[in-house]
Design a protein around this motif. Structure first.
Motif, PDB file in Angstrom:
ATOM      1  N   LEU A  11      38.362  40.745  45.278  1.00 38.96           N
ATOM      2  CA  LEU A  11      36.896  40.273  45.554  1.00 38.96           C
ATOM      3  C   LEU A  11      35.770  39.516  45.057  1.00 38.96           C
ATOM      4  O   LEU A  11      35.836  40.113  43.887  1.00 38.96           O
ATOM      5  CB  LEU A  11      36.418  41.731  46.432  1.00 38.96           C
ATOM      6  CG  LEU A  11      34.849  41.769  47.001  1.00 38.96           C
ATOM      7  CD1 LEU A  11      35.199  41.017  48.285  1.00 38.96           C
ATOM      8  CD2 LEU A  11      34.190  42.712  47.021  1.00 38.96           C
ATOM      9  N   ILE A  12      36.266  38.902  45.583  1.00 39.74           N
ATOM     10  CA  ILE A  12      35.129  37.588  44.879  1.00 39.74           C
ATOM     11  C   ILE A  12      33.894  37.422  44.976  1.00 39.74           C
ATOM     12  O   ILE A  12      34.419  36.978  46.799  1.00 39.74           O
ATOM     13  CB  ILE A  12      35.801  36.326  44.427  1.00 39.74           C
ATOM     14  CG1 ILE A  12      37.134  36.200  43.915  1.00 39.74           C
ATOM     15  CG2 ILE A  12      34.928  33.987  43.829  1.00 39.74           C
ATOM     16  CD1 ILE A  12      38.067  34.926  44.187  1.00 39.74           C
ATOM     17  N   PHE A  13      32.034  37.756  44.877  1.00 44.57           N
ATOM     18  CA  PHE A  13      30.995  37.401  44.938  1.00 44.57           C
ATOM     19  C   PHE A  13      31.086  35.849  44.285  1.00 44.57           C
ATOM     20  O   PHE A  13      30.733  35.508  43.812  1.00 44.57           O
ATOM     21  CB  PHE A  13      30.541  38.178  45.016  1.00 44.57           C
ATOM     22  CG  PHE A  13      30.598  39.622  44.979  1.00 44.57           C
ATOM     23  CD1 PHE A  13      29.802  39.702  46.083  1.00 44.57           C
ATOM     24  CD2 PHE A  13      31.290  40.719  44.627  1.00 44.57           C
ATOM     25  CE1 PHE A  13      29.888  41.415  46.737  1.00 44.57           C
ATOM     26  CE2 PHE A  13      31.623  41.820  44.805  1.00 44.57           C
ATOM     27  CZ  PHE A  13      30.387  42.128  46.036  1.00 44.57           C
ATOM     28  N   LEU A 114      35.487  47.824  51.331  1.00 39.09           N
ATOM     29  CA  LEU A 114      37.565  47.388  51.187  1.00 39.09           C
ATOM     30  C   LEU A 114      38.385  47.542  49.956  1.00 39.09           C
ATOM     31  O   LEU A 114      39.218  47.266  49.618  1.00 39.09           O
ATOM     32  CB  LEU A 114      37.315  45.876  50.469  1.00 39.09           C
ATOM     33  CG  LEU A 114      38.281  44.626  50.325  1.00 39.09           C
ATOM     34  CD1 LEU A 114      38.797  44.335  51.405  1.00 39.09           C
ATOM     35  CD2 LEU A 114      37.425  42.946  49.522  1.00 39.09           C
ATOM     36  N   ARG A 115      37.884  48.045  49.056  1.00 38.59           N
ATOM     37  CA  ARG A 115      38.367  49.157  47.823  1.00 38.59           C
ATOM     38  C   ARG A 115      39.217  47.721  47.217  1.00 38.59           C
ATOM     39  O   ARG A 115      40.330  48.611  47.104  1.00 38.59           O
ATOM     40  CB  ARG A 115      38.836  50.226  48.634  1.00 38.59           C
ATOM     41  CG  ARG A 115      38.137  51.942  49.184  1.00 38.59           C
ATOM     42  CD  ARG A 115      38.224  52.307  49.594  1.00 38.59           C
ATOM     43  NE  ARG A 115      39.236  53.378  48.291  1.00 38.59           N
ATOM     44  CZ  ARG A 115      38.270  54.301  47.781  1.00 38.59           C
ATOM     45  NH1 ARG A 115      36.894  54.362  48.501  1.00 38.59           N
ATOM     46  NH2 ARG A 115      39.030  54.620  46.567  1.00 38.59           N
ATOM     47  N   PRO A 116      38.581  47.489  46.763  1.00 40.81           N
ATOM     48  CA  PRO A 116      39.072  45.946  45.841  1.00 40.81           C
ATOM     49  C   PRO A 116      39.533  46.870  44.049  1.00 40.81           C
ATOM     50  O   PRO A 116      38.837  47.746  43.929  1.00 40.81           O
ATOM     51  CB  PRO A 116      37.693  45.002  45.785  1.00 40.81           C
ATOM     52  CG  PRO A 116      37.164  45.532  45.944  1.00 40.81           C
ATOM     53  CD  PRO A 116      36.886  46.851  46.603  1.00 40.81           C
ATOM     54  N   SER A 117      40.810  46.149  44.022  1.00 42.88           N
ATOM     55  CA  SER A 117      41.413  46.712  42.569  1.00 42.88           C
ATOM     56  C   SER A 117      40.521  45.568  41.263  1.00 42.88           C
ATOM     57  O   SER A 117      40.461  45.442  39.976  1.00 42.88           O
ATOM     58  CB  SER A 117      42.751  46.489  42.789  1.00 42.88           C
ATOM     59  OG  SER A 117      43.206  45.053  42.728  1.00 42.88           O
ATOM     60  N   VAL A 118      39.941  44.423  42.086  1.00 44.37           N
ATOM     61  CA  VAL A 118      39.688  43.767  40.906  1.00 44.37           C
ATOM     62  C   VAL A 118      38.160  43.150  41.593  1.00 44.37           C
ATOM     63  O   VAL A 118      38.290  42.846  42.933  1.00 44.37           O
ATOM     64  CB  VAL A 118      40.280  42.299  40.703  1.00 44.37           C
ATOM     65  CG1 VAL A 118      39.858  41.155  39.408  1.00 44.37           C
ATOM     66  CG2 VAL A 118      41.497  43.110  39.912  1.00 44.37           C
TER      67      VAL A 118
END
Length: 237
Positions: A11-13, A114-118
């Motif tokens: 997930l990129i902000f 989303l529960r991203p790992s990154v």
């Protein structure tokens, strides 16, 4: 130490459309080729005064650019949390509580959903007020807690942009370098060209030569041809 990108949900902000490509364009190419999931949470977009012939890039133009870049990279999804001129370039006026809550829980791509790992965020030393507000809100959303109650991504990074070097606080070199191939870098340049309202000729911070030069510098620092630099904020091994 290596990362198996095939297993990651990233997930990129991006405070604005193009920040994700400037900071993570090579990594997105590398990760998607490996089989990773990539999601981009834009924070805001609006009409922007610029140096083009029209003197303005409209929100509609930038929406079209996002869709082209999303298709090019094959993002799994993207979203804009606060669209409109009332927020664009004014995120420092938005209460931290509201911005952090959108990032943590209330957006369709919220961390809790989303529960991203990154998670990858802008660097907090950027001179741009929207970048700094976003970085601080992501830090708040990822505050330490009991991971049985709140999701803790295993890896949290801050990306760099050439323009960030302007601030005197930006003196620490990235401590995680992601090796890129020529193809990964070419993808980054291609995606940036799709942001036609934002790319500029050299010597601008968003020129092709600037992007290639920074990738070559980070590559040299790690003994490879090209790389992207990141600051590690959390890494649970």
């Amino acid at each position: 130490m290596t990362i198996d990108w095939a297993k990651e949900r990233i997930l990129i902000f991006a405070p604005h459309p193009d920040d994700e490509t400037l900071g993570c364009g090579g990594l997105m190419s590398k990760a998607k080729a490996a089989g990773a999931e990539v999601f981009v949470q834009f924070i805001t977009v609006g009409d922007t005064a610029d140096f083009s012939a029209a003197g303005l890039s409209t929100a509609e133009e930038r929406f079209r650019e996002i869709k082209e870049v999303a298709d090019f990279y094959r993002w799994d999804d993207w979203n804009i949390a606060f669209p409109g001129d009332e927020y664009h370039l004014k995120l420092d006026r938005l209460p931290r509580f509201e911005l952090a809550n959108a990032i943590e829980r209330h957006s369709p791509l919220a961390i809790a959903e989303l529960r991203p790992s990154v998670v990858i965020t802008p660097h907090w030393t950027s001179y741009n007020q929207d970048h700094r507000a976003t970085a601080e809100a992501v830090h708040t959303a990822l505050r330490p807690s009991d991971n049985r109650m709140r999701h803790h991504p295993r890896l949290v990074l801050a990306y760099e942009e050439a323009a960030d070097q302007w601030r005197y606080e930006a003196t620490t070199s990235p401590n995680l370098l992601v090796e890129l191939t020529e193809e990964h870098l070419d993808d980054k340049i291609t995606a940036m060209r799709l942001y036609g309202t934002q790319i500029h000729g050299h010597p601008h911070t968003r020129s092709e030569l600037t992007l290639r030069s920074l990738a070559a510098l980070r590559g040299m620092q790690s003994g490879v041809a090209f790389a992207e630099g990141y600051h590690t904020l959390r890494w649970l091994a």
